[in-house]
Design a protein around this motif. Structure first.
Motif, PDB file in Angstrom:
ATOM      1  N   ALA A  44       0.671  -1.149   0.056  1.00 37.50           N
ATOM      2  CA  ALA A  44      -0.110  -0.136   0.000  1.00 37.50           C
ATOM      3  C   ALA A  44       0.814   1.488  -0.029  1.00 37.50           C
ATOM      4  O   ALA A  44       0.496   2.064  -0.886  1.00 37.50           O
ATOM      5  N   LEU A  45       1.683   1.222   0.924  1.00 30.74           N
ATOM      6  CA  LEU A  45       2.710   2.364   0.753  1.00 30.74           C
ATOM      7  C   LEU A  45       3.711   2.696  -0.600  1.00 30.74           C
ATOM      8  O   LEU A  45       3.562   3.687  -0.963  1.00 30.74           O
ATOM      9  N   TYR A  46       4.114   1.774  -0.936  1.00 27.08           N
ATOM     10  CA  TYR A  46       4.726   1.728  -2.495  1.00 27.08           C
ATOM     11  C   TYR A  46       3.757   2.047  -3.391  1.00 27.08           C
ATOM     12  O   TYR A  46       4.263   3.023  -3.952  1.00 27.08           O
ATOM     13  N   GLU A  47       2.577   1.616  -3.269  1.00 30.27           N
ATOM     14  CA  GLU A  47       1.491   1.967  -4.408  1.00 30.27           C
ATOM     15  C   GLU A  47       1.190   3.427  -4.221  1.00 30.27           C
ATOM     16  O   GLU A  47       1.009   4.448  -5.205  1.00 30.27           O
ATOM     17  N   LYS A  48       1.274   4.076  -3.187  1.00 30.19           N
ATOM     18  CA  LYS A  48       0.973   5.525  -2.854  1.00 30.19           C
ATOM     19  C   LYS A  48       2.047   6.282  -3.068  1.00 30.19           C
ATOM     20  O   LYS A  48       1.882   7.344  -3.927  1.00 30.19           O
ATOM     21  N   GLN A  49       3.333   5.799  -2.840  1.00 33.29           N
ATOM     22  CA  GLN A  49       4.493   6.623  -3.356  1.00 33.29           C
ATOM     23  C   GLN A  49       4.583   6.642  -4.965  1.00 33.29           C
ATOM     24  O   GLN A  49       4.916   7.776  -5.476  1.00 33.29           O
ATOM     25  N   GLN A  50       4.304   5.532  -5.525  1.00 31.62           N
ATOM     26  CA  GLN A  50       4.318   5.507  -6.901  1.00 31.62           C
ATOM     27  C   GLN A  50       3.251   6.546  -7.542  1.00 31.62           C
ATOM     28  O   GLN A  50       3.591   7.307  -8.451  1.00 31.62           O
ATOM     29  N   ALA A  51       2.009   6.554  -6.859  1.00 33.33           N
ATOM     30  CA  ALA A  51       0.984   7.336  -7.398  1.00 33.33           C
ATOM     31  C   ALA A  51       1.457   8.920  -7.273  1.00 33.33           C
ATOM     32  O   ALA A  51       1.299   9.750  -8.090  1.00 33.33           O
ATOM     33  N   LEU A  52       2.189   9.239  -6.000  1.00 32.76           N
ATOM     34  CA  LEU A  52       2.592  10.566  -5.765  1.00 32.76           C
ATOM     35  C   LEU A  52       3.782  10.884  -6.873  1.00 32.76           C
ATOM     36  O   LEU A  52       3.683  11.965  -7.599  1.00 32.76           O
ATOM     37  N   LEU A  53       4.559  10.007  -7.230  1.00 32.08           N
ATOM     38  CA  LEU A  53       5.569  10.387  -8.192  1.00 32.08           C
ATOM     39  C   LEU A  53       5.148  10.666  -9.580  1.00 32.08           C
ATOM     40  O   LEU A  53       5.469  11.610 -10.291  1.00 32.08           O
ATOM     41  N   ASP A  54       4.158   9.771  -9.949  1.00 34.48           N
ATOM     42  CA  ASP A  54       3.344   9.960 -11.299  1.00 34.48           C
ATOM     43  C   ASP A  54       2.676  11.300 -11.144  1.00 34.48           C
ATOM     44  O   ASP A  54       2.719  12.048 -12.382  1.00 34.48           O
ATOM     45  N   LEU A  55       1.988  11.493 -10.140  1.00 33.75           N
ATOM     46  CA  LEU A  55       1.390  13.065 -10.029  1.00 33.75           C
ATOM     47  C   LEU A  55       2.366  14.166 -10.071  1.00 33.75           C
ATOM     48  O   LEU A  55       2.176  15.120 -10.811  1.00 33.75           O
ATOM     49  N   TYR A  56       3.513  13.910  -9.411  1.00 31.32           N
ATOM     50  CA  TYR A  56       4.617  15.146  -9.478  1.00 31.32           C
ATOM     51  C   TYR A  56       5.136  15.047 -11.127  1.00 31.32           C
ATOM     52  O   TYR A  56       5.545  16.419 -11.385  1.00 31.32           O
ATOM     53  N   GLN A  57       5.136  14.031 -11.806  1.00 26.42           N
ATOM     54  CA  GLN A  57       5.775  14.119 -13.124  1.00 26.42           C
ATOM     55  C   GLN A  57       4.728  14.893 -13.984  1.00 26.42           C
ATOM     56  O   GLN A  57       5.152  15.670 -14.738  1.00 26.42           O
ATOM     57  N   LYS A  58       3.681  14.576 -13.941  1.00 25.01           N
ATOM     58  CA  LYS A  58       2.422  15.291 -14.346  1.00 25.01           C
ATOM     59  C   LYS A  58       2.420  16.656 -14.481  1.00 25.01           C
ATOM     60  O   LYS A  58       2.066  17.469 -15.138  1.00 25.01           O
ATOM     61  N   LEU A  59       2.660  16.910 -12.923  1.00 20.97           N
ATOM     62  CA  LEU A  59       2.409  18.544 -12.717  1.00 20.97           C
ATOM     63  C   LEU A  59       3.742  19.108 -13.139  1.00 20.97           C
ATOM     64  O   LEU A  59       3.612  20.249 -13.724  1.00 20.97           O
ATOM     65  N   GLY A  60       4.953  18.573 -13.304  1.00 26.02           N
ATOM     66  CA  GLY A  60       6.141  19.282 -13.865  1.00 26.02           C
ATOM     67  C   GLY A  60       5.866  19.375 -15.274  1.00 26.02           C
ATOM     68  O   GLY A  60       6.150  20.199 -15.814  1.00 26.02           O
ATOM     69  N   GLU A  61       5.195  18.128 -16.043  1.00 25.20           N
ATOM     70  CA  GLU A  61       4.968  18.326 -17.358  1.00 25.20           C
ATOM     71  C   GLU A  61       3.972  19.487 -17.744  1.00 25.20           C
ATOM     72  O   GLU A  61       4.101  20.450 -18.651  1.00 25.20           O
ATOM     73  N   ALA A  62       3.001  19.717 -16.974  1.00 24.12           N
ATOM     74  CA  ALA A  62       2.151  20.755 -16.879  1.00 24.12           C
ATOM     75  C   ALA A  62       2.520  21.989 -16.854  1.00 24.12           C
ATOM     76  O   ALA A  62       2.436  22.960 -17.597  1.00 24.12           O
ATOM     77  N   GLU A  63       3.645  22.124 -15.999  1.00 21.32           N
ATOM     78  CA  GLU A  63       4.458  23.483 -15.585  1.00 21.32           C
ATOM     79  C   GLU A  63       5.111  23.910 -16.794  1.00 21.32           C
ATOM     80  O   GLU A  63       5.439  25.252 -17.273  1.00 21.32           O
ATOM     81  N   VAL A  64       5.961  22.922 -17.260  1.00 20.16           N
ATOM     82  CA  VAL A  64       6.473  23.162 -18.881  1.00 20.16           C
ATOM     83  C   VAL A  64       5.642  23.729 -19.707  1.00 20.16           C
ATOM     84  O   VAL A  64       5.872  24.348 -20.593  1.00 20.16           O
ATOM     85  N   GLN A  65       4.592  23.037 -20.081  1.00 19.14           N
ATOM     86  CA  GLN A  65       3.736  23.315 -21.124  1.00 19.14           C
ATOM     87  C   GLN A  65       3.050  24.771 -20.709  1.00 19.14           C
ATOM     88  O   GLN A  65       3.123  25.670 -21.967  1.00 19.14           O
ATOM     89  N   SER A  66       2.895  25.056 -19.435  1.00 18.79           N
ATOM     90  CA  SER A  66       2.322  26.395 -19.102  1.00 18.79           C
ATOM     91  C   SER A  66       3.266  27.480 -19.428  1.00 18.79           C
ATOM     92  O   SER A  66       3.152  28.433 -19.965  1.00 18.79           O
ATOM     93  N   ALA A  67       4.750  27.181 -19.224  1.00 20.09           N
ATOM     94  CA  ALA A  67       5.559  28.226 -19.242  1.00 20.09           C
ATOM     95  C   ALA A  67       6.131  28.381 -20.570  1.00 20.09           C
ATOM     96  O   ALA A  67       6.416  29.501 -21.284  1.00 20.09           O
ATOM     97  N   ALA A  68       5.847  27.294 -21.570  1.00 15.10           N
ATOM     98  CA  ALA A  68       5.925  27.473 -22.911  1.00 15.10           C
ATOM     99  C   ALA A  68       4.667  28.220 -23.996  1.00 15.10           C
ATOM    100  O   ALA A  68       4.754  28.394 -25.066  1.00 15.10           O
TER     101      ALA A  68
END
Length: 89
Positions: A44-68
């Motif tokens: 459960a903890l592993y899956e939670k951490q993986q979900a957070l990593l996925d969310l952070y990656q998507k947020l980072g991509e959104a920030e790059v797109q927004s800045a562009a």
């Protein structure tokens, strides 16, 4: 506070380590010859951490797109489009 156990406990007291992982929702650090070697955590903890990593990656991509300067839509427009798609099915 991190839980640190020697590798012999992994073999001799696995159920205790498993219980710690599930009850505390924290990883258990395993040492070998006094040095860090492994980290054990509940699924459960592993899956939670993986979900957070996925969310952070998507947020980072959104920030790059927004800045562009990529075009954006409002929350209201997005929800309207999603409702329309659901209603069409």
């Amino acid at each position: 506070m991190p839980v640190i156990k020697p590798i012999s406990d992994l073999r001799n007291n696995f159920n205790e380590i498993s219980e710690i992982c599930h009850k505390e929702s924290e990883p258990v650090f395993i040492t070998k010859n006094g040095q860090g070697d492994l980290v054990v955590m509940s699924m459960a903890l592993y899956e939670k951490q993986q979900a957070l990593l996925d969310l952070y990656q998507k947020l980072g991509e959104a920030e790059v797109q927004s800045a562009a300067g990529m075009p954006r839509i409002s929350h209201k427009e997005l929800m309207s489009k999603l409702r329309n798609q659901v209603n069409e099915q």
